[in-house]
Motif scaffolding. Structure first.
Motif, PDB file in Angstrom:
ATOM      1  N   THR A 221       0.819  -1.222   0.000  1.00  0.00           N
ATOM      2  CA  THR A 221       0.000   0.000   0.000  1.00  0.00           C
ATOM      3  C   THR A 221       0.846   1.263   0.000  1.00  0.00           C
ATOM      4  N   THR A 222       2.063   1.187   0.515  1.00  0.00           N
ATOM      5  CA  THR A 222       2.940   2.358   0.545  1.00  0.00           C
ATOM      6  C   THR A 222       3.365   2.763  -0.858  1.00  0.00           C
ATOM      7  N   LYS A 223       3.792   1.790  -1.650  1.00  0.00           N
ATOM      8  CA  LYS A 223       4.240   2.049  -3.025  1.00  0.00           C
ATOM      9  C   LYS A 223       3.096   1.987  -4.030  1.00  0.00           C
ATOM     10  N   ARG A 224       1.918   1.543  -3.566  1.00  0.00           N
ATOM     11  CA  ARG A 224       0.729   1.406  -4.405  1.00  0.00           C
ATOM     12  C   ARG A 224       0.991   0.461  -5.589  1.00  0.00           C
ATOM     13  N   ILE A 225       1.572  -0.684  -5.262  1.00  0.00           N
ATOM     14  CA  ILE A 225       1.816  -1.711  -6.279  1.00  0.00           C
ATOM     15  C   ILE A 225       1.268  -3.039  -5.769  1.00  0.00           C
ATOM     16  N   PHE A 226       1.030  -3.986  -6.682  1.00  0.00           N
ATOM     17  CA  PHE A 226       0.551  -5.306  -6.279  1.00  0.00           C
ATOM     18  C   PHE A 226       0.970  -6.357  -7.311  1.00  0.00           C
ATOM     19  N   TYR A 227       0.905  -7.617  -6.887  1.00  0.00           N
ATOM     20  CA  TYR A 227       1.205  -8.763  -7.742  1.00  0.00           C
ATOM     21  C   TYR A 227       0.004  -9.704  -7.669  1.00  0.00           C
ATOM     22  N   GLN A 228      -0.517 -10.089  -8.841  1.00  0.00           N
ATOM     23  CA  GLN A 228      -1.709 -10.933  -8.854  1.00  0.00           C
ATOM     24  C   GLN A 228      -1.716 -11.819 -10.082  1.00  0.00           C
ATOM     25  N   ASN A 229      -2.043 -13.102  -9.855  1.00  0.00           N
ATOM     26  CA  ASN A 229      -2.209 -14.056 -10.952  1.00  0.00           C
ATOM     27  C   ASN A 229      -3.137 -15.160 -10.461  1.00  0.00           C
ATOM     28  N   GLU A 230      -4.342 -15.180 -10.969  1.00  0.00           N
ATOM     29  CA  GLU A 230      -5.355 -16.114 -10.480  1.00  0.00           C
ATOM     30  C   GLU A 230      -5.057 -17.569 -10.845  1.00  0.00           C
ATOM     31  N   ASN A 231      -4.147 -17.798 -11.801  1.00  0.00           N
ATOM     32  CA  ASN A 231      -3.849 -19.150 -12.244  1.00  0.00           C
ATOM     33  C   ASN A 231      -2.812 -19.856 -11.379  1.00  0.00           C
ATOM     34  N   VAL A 232      -2.113 -19.105 -10.529  1.00  0.00           N
ATOM     35  CA  VAL A 232      -1.096 -19.706  -9.654  1.00  0.00           C
ATOM     36  C   VAL A 232      -1.676 -19.806  -8.243  1.00  0.00           C
ATOM     37  N   THR A 233      -1.958 -21.028  -7.796  1.00  0.00           N
ATOM     38  CA  THR A 233      -2.584 -21.229  -6.482  1.00  0.00           C
ATOM     39  C   THR A 233      -1.656 -21.894  -5.478  1.00  0.00           C
ATOM     40  N   ASN A 234      -0.445 -22.238  -5.883  1.00  0.00           N
ATOM     41  CA  ASN A 234       0.538 -22.804  -4.961  1.00  0.00           C
ATOM     42  C   ASN A 234       1.385 -21.662  -4.390  1.00  0.00           C
ATOM     43  N   LEU A 235       1.523 -21.617  -3.091  1.00  0.00           N
ATOM     44  CA  LEU A 235       2.188 -20.494  -2.432  1.00  0.00           C
ATOM     45  C   LEU A 235       3.648 -20.379  -2.858  1.00  0.00           C
ATOM     46  N   GLN A 236       4.372 -21.484  -2.856  1.00  0.00           N
ATOM     47  CA  GLN A 236       5.789 -21.458  -3.221  1.00  0.00           C
ATOM     48  C   GLN A 236       5.966 -20.998  -4.676  1.00  0.00           C
ATOM     49  N   GLU A 237       5.125 -21.524  -5.570  1.00  0.00           N
ATOM     50  CA  GLU A 237       5.210 -21.134  -6.976  1.00  0.00           C
ATOM     51  C   GLU A 237       4.853 -19.655  -7.158  1.00  0.00           C
ATOM     52  N   TYR A 238       3.935 -19.187  -6.338  1.00  0.00           N
ATOM     53  CA  TYR A 238       3.524 -17.797  -6.432  1.00  0.00           C
ATOM     54  C   TYR A 238       4.685 -16.866  -6.096  1.00  0.00           C
ATOM     55  N   LEU A 239       5.364 -17.137  -4.980  1.00  0.00           N
ATOM     56  CA  LEU A 239       6.508 -16.319  -4.573  1.00  0.00           C
ATOM     57  C   LEU A 239       7.655 -16.435  -5.581  1.00  0.00           C
ATOM     58  N   GLN A 240       7.848 -17.637  -6.128  1.00  0.00           N
ATOM     59  CA  GLN A 240       8.888 -17.829  -7.128  1.00  0.00           C
ATOM     60  C   GLN A 240       8.560 -17.049  -8.399  1.00  0.00           C
ATOM     61  N   GLY A 241       7.263 -16.991  -8.726  1.00  0.00           N
ATOM     62  CA  GLY A 241       6.830 -16.233  -9.896  1.00  0.00           C
ATOM     63  C   GLY A 241       7.066 -14.745  -9.748  1.00  0.00           C
ATOM     64  N   ILE A 242       6.890 -14.234  -8.534  1.00  0.00           N
ATOM     65  CA  ILE A 242       7.180 -12.813  -8.281  1.00  0.00           C
ATOM     66  C   ILE A 242       8.675 -12.547  -8.409  1.00  0.00           C
ATOM     67  N   GLU A 243       9.472 -13.476  -7.867  1.00  0.00           N
ATOM     68  CA  GLU A 243      10.919 -13.292  -7.860  1.00  0.00           C
ATOM     69  C   GLU A 243      11.519 -13.326  -9.271  1.00  0.00           C
ATOM     70  N   ASN A 244      11.037 -14.218 -10.130  1.00  0.00           N
ATOM     71  CA  ASN A 244      11.624 -14.324 -11.467  1.00  0.00           C
ATOM     72  C   ASN A 244      10.871 -13.528 -12.529  1.00  0.00           C
ATOM     73  N   GLY A 245       9.832 -12.775 -12.107  1.00  0.00           N
ATOM     74  CA  GLY A 245       9.151 -11.869 -13.022  1.00  0.00           C
ATOM     75  C   GLY A 245       8.004 -12.462 -13.802  1.00  0.00           C
ATOM     76  N   ILE A 246       7.680 -13.745 -13.571  1.00  0.00           N
ATOM     77  CA  ILE A 246       6.545 -14.362 -14.261  1.00  0.00           C
ATOM     78  C   ILE A 246       5.236 -13.684 -13.848  1.00  0.00           C
ATOM     79  N   ILE A 247       5.154 -13.316 -12.555  1.00  0.00           N
ATOM     80  CA  ILE A 247       4.021 -12.525 -12.074  1.00  0.00           C
ATOM     81  C   ILE A 247       4.507 -11.078 -11.971  1.00  0.00           C
ATOM     82  N   PRO A 248       4.151 -10.240 -12.927  1.00  0.00           N
ATOM     83  CA  PRO A 248       4.718  -8.885 -12.978  1.00  0.00           C
ATOM     84  C   PRO A 248       4.133  -7.947 -11.931  1.00  0.00           C
ATOM     85  N   MET A 249       4.908  -6.936 -11.616  1.00  0.00           N
ATOM     86  CA  MET A 249       4.431  -5.880 -10.722  1.00  0.00           C
ATOM     87  C   MET A 249       3.430  -5.000 -11.470  1.00  0.00           C
ATOM     88  N   ARG A 250       2.349  -4.612 -10.787  1.00  0.00           N
ATOM     89  CA  ARG A 250       1.338  -3.753 -11.390  1.00  0.00           C
ATOM     90  C   ARG A 250       1.043  -2.598 -10.441  1.00  0.00           C
TER      91      ARG A 250
END
Length: 507
Positions: free
Chosen positions: A400-429
């Protein structure tokens, strides 16, 4: 700014205005004299109204909502008779502010002596600097002031919740308990702080010090309740109890603190704690029988404050409207598990708890779970549409401070979700800022007028005065013109009459 300085400044300001207007009234023609008399009278009445509005009485508890400005705020907040304040930062055009006003008006007399209530108009010249210093971004913003510190009030805004909060704040910040059961009933179950929103507290902080003793000499006799008196006696007896008591008072509006009786050491095992030496023990206790977190830092106020600030939330918080703001302002992005129905809720909660305990990036996020059915409108701005009950859960990372978020409804595994943020598969918006659609044209005009007060008021006054002077001048010119026409007509009649009366000469 002292009240004497502000009074002298207002007196000089009024005297200068009066002198200038009086000079115009004396030197001007008759039209300006008439106008100036009214201007002087209105100016003096306006100044008197300002004095009466901002008049502040000190030395006694306030039973009405006080209007605070940059001229009287220091005097008000440092008044010993009113040590605890609830401050409303508002704008006159704000609908939610208007709705909250009657509630505060009703609360004020009931809480006199326990909680003083003040309001600051963020659109006025005298109130705007206070709002800027507190970084007010929305209306109404509620803050608590005590002992020189300002804190956000993030609890429920109904009268019952705020009254309960004020009454709890007037009690000692630490409760003395004799057992784990009493701790759970009187500390964890006391949802009195603003952060708990009037419900059950998620976490609380426990102190045990075998060296603590009743110290009657250092106890102030103003505490009425016998149990409260005993707490104050213990808190002044050792370094650990003094530090714990100081931190508890600083965080009383948003955290919970209990002290286990020094003769009840055997109760520590029921908390999942053990102590071998006579050194004091401080720990974070969480409901749902989760493992306590023991404080291992230095025994001083600043370090313990950091520990409380960083751990004043559950391992995984159940997100509600009353605690969202608190959680979002704790310095870490939110990792939200969104469930749609009871079937997926327990699964998401367990998965988040496991990662919050043992995950690689567990200290990078604040973990929370929310009901997607109840938060549907909120989630739409993050491209999460309303789902049917028992649909697959989703994750959302929100800063909320930077007003950014990461969201992808197709990734429901927690570990994969965090890995997706780290490698850019789930982009910052970027989070979009939507305009308030409830503000109609009239409200926008009103907001603009109030925001630029009193400049627009002065301009409006000048325009009206100019119109009045123009009308008076126009009327006087018309009267002179008519008199001139009448004089010319009279002169023409006299000439004609003279010609008729003059005899005709014969040849």
């Amino acid at each position: 700014i002292t009240s004497i300085d502000s009074s002298i400044r207002r007196f000089i300001h009024s005297f200068i205005i009066f002198f200038l207007l009086y000079s115009i009234m004396i030197k001007g023609n008759s039209i300006y004299k008439k106008v100036s008399r009214h201007v002087v009278l209105l100016t003096l009445l306006f100044q008197t109204a300002i004095w009466s509005t901002y008049a502040l009485t000190t030395g006694q508890p306030h039973s009405t909502v006080q209007t605070l400005t940059k001229d009287n705020v220091d005097e008000a907040l440092n008044d010993p008779a009113n040590g605890l304040w609830l401050l409303k930062f508002y704008a006159p055009w704000c609908g939610h502010c208007k709705k909250l006003a009657p509630t505060l008006d009703k609360m004020a007399p009931y809480l006199a002596g326990k909680l003083a209530i003040g309001k600051i108009d963020c659109t006025s010249i005298s109130g705007k600097p206070l709002c800027e210093s507190q970084k007010v971004r929305g209306y109404p913003t509620l803050k608590i002031y005590r002992d020189g510190d300002f804190f956000d009030y993030t609890g429920k805004r109904d009268a019952d919740s705020m009254i309960t909060f004020a009454e709890q704040m007037s009690l000692p910040a630490v409760k003395l308990v004799n057992s784990k059961m009493e701790f759970e009933q009187s500390v964890l179950s006391t949802g009195s702080s603003s952060s708990s929103g009037g419900g059950r507290a998620d976490v609380a902080f426990l102190l045990y010090d075998s060296k603590a003793k009743k110290n009657k000499k250092d106890t102030v006799g103003a505490v009425e309740n016998a149990k409260e008196l005993v707490v104050e006696q213990y808190l002044s007896s050792t370094t650990a109890t003094q530090v714990f008591g100081q931190v508890a008072r600083k965080f009383q509006d948003r955290a919970h603190f209990g002290m286990l009786h020094p003769e009840k050491k055997e109760e520590l095992e029921k908390f999942g704690l053990s102590i071998k030496s006579k050194e004091p023990l401080i720990a974070k206790i969480e409901k749902d029988e989760l493992e306590p977190l023991v404080y291992s830092g230095k025994l001083n106020t600043l370090d313990l404050m950091d520990f409380v600030r960083d751990n004043n939330a559950a391992l995984v918080t159940r997100l509600e409207h009353s605690n969202f703001r608190k959680l979002a302002s704790m310095g870490r992005p939110l990792f939200l598990g969104i469930s749609f129905g009871s079937d997926s809720q327990s699964l998401v909660l367990e998965e988040l708890r496991n990662y919050a305990k043992n995950g690689k990036d567990k200290n990078k996020y604040r973990f929370a779970i929310l009901d997607g059915m109840q938060w549907g409108q909120f989630l739409k701005q993050f491209s999460i549409e309303q789902q049917s009950e028992n649909s697959a859960h989703q994750y959302l990372v929100l800063d909320t401070t930077k007003r950014i978020f990461y969201q992808n409804e197709n990734v429901t595994n927690l570990q994969e979700y965090l890995q997706g943020i780290e490698n850019g598969i789930i982009p910052m918006r970027e989070q979009s800022t939507q305009a308030n659609t409830n503000n109609g044209p009239l409200e926008k005009v009103h907001s603009f007028f109030v925001k630029h007060m009193p400049y627009l008021l002065v301009l409006l006054f000048i325009i009206v005065a100019g119109i009045v002077v123009f009308i008076l001048n126009d009327n006087e010119d018309e009267i002179r013109y008519r008199k001139l026409l009448e004089a010319q007509s009279e002169r023409a009649k006299k000439v004609q009459e003279q010609r008729k009366q003059k005899p005709i000469k014969e040849d």
